[in-house]
Design a protein around this motif. Structure first.
Motif: not given
Length: 95
Positions: A21-25, A33-42, A80-86
């Motif tokens: 999480i820290g490395l992704g942020v 990283l793009s926002a969608s890639e960050l969402g996938f990492v999270l 919640a993160l998965f639904l938001y990412w989708g």
């Protein structure tokens, strides 16, 4: 293969998830990283931590109620993160 089920290994899994999480942020803030890639990492990191937290909390001698609360909260965060990412991926295709 007995070490895979050990509580110490699950503590290391939780630490690895937090590091991811820290490395992704950090990578997102430095525009690697793009926002969608960050969402996938999270999503992946939260799922990883939610899977490992029960044995890790048992190793740290946390009460069962706290362990269940942490696991349930992280599971809801994963959903919640998965639904938001989708939702954001779907919104990108419509445009």
């Amino acid at each position: 293969m007995d070490w895979i089920g050990s509580a110490e290994f699950h503590v290391l899994m939780v630490v690895f998830g937090v590091l991811m999480i820290g490395l992704g942020v950090r990578s997102y803030l430095h525009s690697r990283l793009s926002a969608s890639e960050l969402g996938f990492v999270l999503v992946a990191s939260v799922a990883w931590i939610a899977y490992a937290i029960a044995d890790a909390a048992a190793f740290l001698s946390l009460p069962t109620a706290i362990t269940s609360l942490l696991t349930g909260g992280l599971s809801l965060l994963f959903i919640a993160l998965f639904l938001y990412w989708g939702y954001t991926q779907r919104g990108g295709e419509d445009a």
